[in-house]
Write a protein that holds these residues in place. Structure first.
Motif, PDB file in Angstrom:
ATOM      1  N   TYR A 208       0.440  -5.269  10.262  1.00 36.63           N
ATOM      2  CA  TYR A 208       1.002  -3.926  10.498  1.00 36.63           C
ATOM      3  C   TYR A 208      -0.021  -3.171  11.334  1.00 36.63           C
ATOM      4  O   TYR A 208      -1.192  -3.570  11.399  1.00 36.63           O
ATOM      5  CB  TYR A 208       1.274  -3.199   9.165  1.00 36.63           C
ATOM      6  CG  TYR A 208       0.073  -3.121   8.240  1.00 36.63           C
ATOM      7  CD1 TYR A 208      -0.745  -2.000   8.209  1.00 36.63           C
ATOM      8  CD2 TYR A 208      -0.274  -4.196   7.417  1.00 36.63           C
ATOM      9  CE1 TYR A 208      -1.854  -1.928   7.383  1.00 36.63           C
ATOM     10  CE2 TYR A 208      -1.379  -4.139   6.590  1.00 36.63           C
ATOM     11  CZ  TYR A 208      -2.165  -3.003   6.573  1.00 36.63           C
ATOM     12  OH  TYR A 208      -3.268  -2.950   5.763  1.00 36.63           O
ATOM     13  N   ILE A 211      -4.426   1.360  10.174  1.00 38.11           N
ATOM     14  CA  ILE A 211      -4.660   2.764   9.817  1.00 38.11           C
ATOM     15  C   ILE A 211      -6.172   2.871   9.649  1.00 38.11           C
ATOM     16  O   ILE A 211      -6.749   2.239   8.756  1.00 38.11           O
ATOM     17  CB  ILE A 211      -3.946   3.118   8.491  1.00 38.11           C
ATOM     18  CG1 ILE A 211      -2.428   2.952   8.638  1.00 38.11           C
ATOM     19  CG2 ILE A 211      -4.313   4.528   8.039  1.00 38.11           C
ATOM     20  CD1 ILE A 211      -1.683   2.876   7.314  1.00 38.11           C
ATOM     21  N   HIS A 220      -0.451   7.581   6.745  1.00 35.06           N
ATOM     22  CA  HIS A 220      -0.283   6.522   7.751  1.00 35.06           C
ATOM     23  C   HIS A 220      -0.751   7.048   9.106  1.00 35.06           C
ATOM     24  O   HIS A 220       0.033   7.163  10.042  1.00 35.06           O
ATOM     25  CB  HIS A 220       1.187   6.063   7.818  1.00 35.06           C
ATOM     26  CG  HIS A 220       1.560   5.167   6.682  1.00 35.06           C
ATOM     27  ND1 HIS A 220       2.795   4.582   6.551  1.00 35.06           N
ATOM     28  CD2 HIS A 220       0.841   4.725   5.623  1.00 35.06           C
ATOM     29  CE1 HIS A 220       2.814   3.841   5.454  1.00 35.06           C
ATOM     30  NE2 HIS A 220       1.642   3.910   4.878  1.00 35.06           N
ATOM     31  N   ASP A 237      -7.176   0.964   6.388  1.00 33.43           N
ATOM     32  CA  ASP A 237      -6.038   0.246   5.785  1.00 33.43           C
ATOM     33  C   ASP A 237      -5.577  -0.752   6.834  1.00 33.43           C
ATOM     34  O   ASP A 237      -4.894  -0.386   7.792  1.00 33.43           O
ATOM     35  CB  ASP A 237      -4.946   1.273   5.440  1.00 33.43           C
ATOM     36  CG  ASP A 237      -3.727   0.659   4.754  1.00 33.43           C
ATOM     37  OD1 ASP A 237      -3.545  -0.564   4.838  1.00 33.43           O
ATOM     38  OD2 ASP A 237      -2.955   1.432   4.155  1.00 33.43           O
ATOM     39  N   ASP A 249      -2.761  -6.813   2.826  1.00 36.27           N
ATOM     40  CA  ASP A 249      -2.727  -5.349   2.943  1.00 36.27           C
ATOM     41  C   ASP A 249      -3.867  -4.784   2.096  1.00 36.27           C
ATOM     42  O   ASP A 249      -3.741  -4.709   0.867  1.00 36.27           O
ATOM     43  CB  ASP A 249      -1.361  -4.855   2.446  1.00 36.27           C
ATOM     44  CG  ASP A 249      -1.165  -3.359   2.622  1.00 36.27           C
ATOM     45  OD1 ASP A 249      -2.034  -2.711   3.224  1.00 36.27           O
ATOM     46  OD2 ASP A 249      -0.130  -2.844   2.149  1.00 36.27           O
ATOM     47  N   HIS A 332       3.618  -1.579  -3.624  1.00 34.50           N
ATOM     48  CA  HIS A 332       4.869  -2.164  -3.140  1.00 34.50           C
ATOM     49  C   HIS A 332       4.759  -3.672  -3.207  1.00 34.50           C
ATOM     50  O   HIS A 332       3.654  -4.215  -3.391  1.00 34.50           O
ATOM     51  CB  HIS A 332       5.125  -1.707  -1.697  1.00 34.50           C
ATOM     52  CG  HIS A 332       3.946  -1.906  -0.782  1.00 34.50           C
ATOM     53  ND1 HIS A 332       3.686  -3.096  -0.141  1.00 34.50           N
ATOM     54  CD2 HIS A 332       2.921  -1.075  -0.430  1.00 34.50           C
ATOM     55  CE1 HIS A 332       2.572  -2.975   0.580  1.00 34.50           C
ATOM     56  NE2 HIS A 332       2.079  -1.763   0.412  1.00 34.50           N
ATOM     57  N   VAL A 338       4.944  -6.661   5.113  1.00 34.43           N
ATOM     58  CA  VAL A 338       3.892  -5.943   4.391  1.00 34.43           C
ATOM     59  C   VAL A 338       4.502  -5.093   3.282  1.00 34.43           C
ATOM     60  O   VAL A 338       3.970  -5.053   2.167  1.00 34.43           O
ATOM     61  CB  VAL A 338       2.972  -5.146   5.350  1.00 34.43           C
ATOM     62  CG1 VAL A 338       3.721  -4.101   6.143  1.00 34.43           C
ATOM     63  CG2 VAL A 338       1.847  -4.486   4.556  1.00 34.43           C
ATOM     64  N   HIS A 339       5.599  -4.420   3.552  1.00 33.28           N
ATOM     65  CA  HIS A 339       6.420  -3.847   2.472  1.00 33.28           C
ATOM     66  C   HIS A 339       7.553  -4.850   2.330  1.00 33.28           C
ATOM     67  O   HIS A 339       8.548  -4.797   3.061  1.00 33.28           O
ATOM     68  CB  HIS A 339       6.988  -2.475   2.846  1.00 33.28           C
ATOM     69  CG  HIS A 339       5.958  -1.402   2.983  1.00 33.28           C
ATOM     70  ND1 HIS A 339       6.262  -0.136   3.413  1.00 33.28           N
ATOM     71  CD2 HIS A 339       4.625  -1.405   2.720  1.00 33.28           C
ATOM     72  CE1 HIS A 339       5.147   0.597   3.433  1.00 33.28           C
ATOM     73  NE2 HIS A 339       4.156  -0.161   3.013  1.00 33.28           N
ATOM     74  N   ARG A 367       7.887   2.953  -3.945  1.00 33.20           N
ATOM     75  CA  ARG A 367       8.728   1.907  -3.336  1.00 33.20           C
ATOM     76  C   ARG A 367       9.152   0.860  -4.356  1.00 33.20           C
ATOM     77  O   ARG A 367      10.127   0.147  -4.153  1.00 33.20           O
ATOM     78  CB  ARG A 367       7.958   1.210  -2.210  1.00 33.20           C
ATOM     79  CG  ARG A 367       7.534   2.141  -1.100  1.00 33.20           C
ATOM     80  CD  ARG A 367       6.714   1.388  -0.049  1.00 33.20           C
ATOM     81  NE  ARG A 367       5.976   2.313   0.797  1.00 33.20           N
ATOM     82  CZ  ARG A 367       6.484   2.952   1.835  1.00 33.20           C
ATOM     83  NH1 ARG A 367       7.744   2.765   2.173  1.00 33.20           N
ATOM     84  NH2 ARG A 367       5.743   3.765   2.547  1.00 33.20           N
ATOM     85  N   GLU A 381      -2.658   0.565  -4.916  1.00 33.06           N
ATOM     86  CA  GLU A 381      -3.365   1.377  -3.934  1.00 33.06           C
ATOM     87  C   GLU A 381      -3.315   2.880  -4.234  1.00 33.06           C
ATOM     88  O   GLU A 381      -2.788   3.662  -3.443  1.00 33.06           O
ATOM     89  CB  GLU A 381      -2.803   1.113  -2.535  1.00 33.06           C
ATOM     90  CG  GLU A 381      -1.280   1.152  -2.439  1.00 33.06           C
ATOM     91  CD  GLU A 381      -0.784   0.928  -1.008  1.00 33.06           C
ATOM     92  OE1 GLU A 381      -1.285   1.603  -0.088  1.00 33.06           O
ATOM     93  OE2 GLU A 381       0.102   0.088  -0.808  1.00 33.06           O
ATOM     94  N   GLU A 421      -7.223  -0.310  -2.055  1.00 35.02           N
ATOM     95  CA  GLU A 421      -6.010  -1.129  -2.172  1.00 35.02           C
ATOM     96  C   GLU A 421      -6.344  -2.605  -2.231  1.00 35.02           C
ATOM     97  O   GLU A 421      -7.126  -3.113  -1.427  1.00 35.02           O
ATOM     98  CB  GLU A 421      -5.108  -0.885  -0.939  1.00 35.02           C
ATOM     99  CG  GLU A 421      -3.866  -1.769  -0.908  1.00 35.02           C
ATOM    100  CD  GLU A 421      -2.959  -1.471   0.287  1.00 35.02           C
ATOM    101  OE1 GLU A 421      -3.468  -0.966   1.317  1.00 35.02           O
ATOM    102  OE2 GLU A 421      -1.751  -1.744   0.188  1.00 35.02           O
TER     103      GLU A 421
HETATM  104  N1  GLY Z   1      -0.553  -0.704   4.564  1.00 31.39           N
HETATM  105  C1  GLY Z   1       0.349   0.353   4.756  1.00 31.39           C
HETATM  106  C2  GLY Z   1       1.222   0.619   3.592  1.00 31.39           C
HETATM  107  O1  GLY Z   1       1.117   0.019   2.566  1.00 31.39           O
HETATM  108  O2  GLY Z   1       2.131   1.444   3.688  1.00 31.39           O
END
Ligand code: GLY
Ligand code: MN
Length: 452
Positions: A208, A211, A220, A237, A249, A332, A338-339, A367, A381, A421
């Motif tokens: 992703y 960040i 973000h 991140d 992540d 998440h 990643v999500h 989420r 996280e 995280e």
């Molecule tokens: N790594 C970005 C998030 O978990 O939204």
């Protein structure tokens, strides 16, 4: 090993779960940057990857649930392609690599779907994450297919966990590089470039967009246009993707001066305690919503102790007052996305039957709320964020003024944010933090910041 046998087994299981009719899994097309032959990096749709491993543009998989037979629909290379791209594998070779017995030109797809319709057979489809409206909803979605795909992809096999851990090795190196290189006077973009370079040099990709920001209170924050200043905290991140497309992540928070200030020490400890308590709660059957609420209570308890909030932590969390410093969710699912599977619909993936999303601040961005199962990989996280715009808005409305000391918070606006995280596998017995250890405690982070 994830090979053709695994893909065959997954498709057989999908056919069994869906029962009847055809399942259509379309892949992604190339996405032009400015004209057809100049495209963004290709990334396959994750569900098609899960059932075939084929990272090719312009293909589709058609699975007959009654016969169990799969057909790969793909264009055959054009003879002229040899001039531009050199020899490429044939459609038959691609099909064989995924254990798919039948293959046909992509142009035949519509005729096959028309034929199914004429025979009165149902065609099961998923929401399209890359639809032209950019949304993840479309009409005619099959509830049976959606449930089957979510349930299968949510539980990771040991081979999938190994992919995530492989990605985490690169991510560890990326984070150690950032910890070592971050110092006062360095531009954020230089460190982002160095991390991306490390991943690219290994022939891998980011899972992703990075960040990396001294303005970590913006959750973000993809802008990297600032220079690190004395006393800054930097939220990093960032995570690499494994060769087969599995995400990692990780977030670490870096003191730009190499040492945490006394307030940073207090708040960092608090976030770390919240994270460790949340991880300790994870075991099969525990709703992730409870993990989130416990992390929130630990954070509020600490904020009361430090004079930023007052009253009772449980009440503050129940009313959503913690959102003043922790407006998002604690984690998440993680996997090929990643999500994980968010493109299929966050509510379907993260909330079970009869579980409604809370509309309250501090709860509504969660989420994942449903009970976790052995084999789930989740992120944990928690964070603390001093967001001046949010504080101004809430204070003007007098929101939770009995629980929040706006004056105390106001004195430290500019603090930034802290997030810690990790990626965690739910096991039969509890949970295991995945990947190699990455400097996490205050002492470890400060030691990792030392120039070598
Ligand atoms: N790594 C970005 C998030 O978990 O939204
Ligand atoms: Mn995350």
């Amino acid at each position: 090993m994830i090979d053709e046998h695994t893909y065959r087994q997954r498709r057989a299981e999908l056919a069994r779960r869906v029962g009847h009719g055809l399942v259509l899994l379309p892949g992604h097309a190339e996405s032009p940057i400015n004209y057809r032959d100049n495209c963004y990096r290709f990334r396959q749709d994750s569900t098609l990857l899960y059932f075939s491993g084929l990272a090719l543009p312009d293909i589709a998989l058609l699975l007959d649930c009654d016969s169990g037979q799969a057909t790969l629909l793909a264009p055959e290379p054009h003879p002229d392609d040899i001039v531009w791209t050199g020899p490429t594998a044939s459609r038959a070779q691609h099909a064989a690599s995924a254990g798919i017995d039948r293959h046909a030109p992509l142009a035949d797809l519509q005729a096959l779907l028309d034929q199914a319709q004429a025979q009165g057979r149902s065609v099961h489809r998923l929401p399209v994450a890359r639809g032209h409206d950019g949304g993840s909803e479309c009409s005619g979605i099959s509830a049976a297919l959606l449930r089957a795909v979510i349930d299968m992809r949510a539980v990771k096999s040991p081979d999938e966990v190994a992919q995530i851990e492989q990605a985490l090795h690169t991510t560890r190196d990326m984070h150690l590089l950032a910890l070592r290189s971050a110092r006062v006077g360095v531009a954020e973009q230089a460190l982002v470039g160095a991390m991306e370079g490390l991943v690219a040099a290994r022939g891998l990709h980011m899972a992703y967009p990075v960040i990396f920001s001294r303005r970590g209170e913006i959750l973000h924050n993809h802008r990297h246009d600032q220079t690190l200043k004395a006393g800054d905290l930097v939220v990093n991140d960032s995570g690499a993707e494994s060769p087969l497309g599995y995400a990692s992540d990780i977030t670490r928070t870096i003191p730009a001066s190499g040492r945490f200030t006394p307030l940073q020490v207090d708040l960092y400890r608090l976030v770390l305690t919240a994270q460790q308590e949340a991880i300790a709660l994870l075991r099969p059957g525990v709703p992730y919503r409870e993990v989130h609420e416990q992390a929130c209570r630990v954070l509020v308890d600490g904020m009361i102790g430090l004079g930023f909030m007052r009253g009772n932590a449980a009440e503050a969390v129940a009313r959503g007052a913690h959102a003043i410093v922790f407006p998002c969710g604690t984690g998440h699912l993680l996997g090929l996305d990643v999500h994980d599977m968010e493109g299929l619909g966050e509510a379907q993936v993260g909330y079970g039957e009869g579980q409604a999303r809370s509309p309250l601040p501090g709860h509504r961005y969660l989420r994942l709320a449903r009970p976790v199962q052995a084999g789930f990989v989740v992120t944990v996280e928690p964070g603390i964020y001093f967001n001046p715009w949010l504080a101004e808005q809430w204070q003007a409305q007098g929101l939770h003024a009995d629980l929040i000391d706006y004056d105390a918070l106001g004195r430290h606006m500019g603090f930034g944010g802290i997030r810690i995280e990790d990626d965690v596998l739910v096991t039969e017995q509890g949970a295991r933090v995945l990947g190699p250890h990455i400097a996490r405690s205050l002492d470890e982070v400060e030691a990792a910041c030392e120039p070598v």
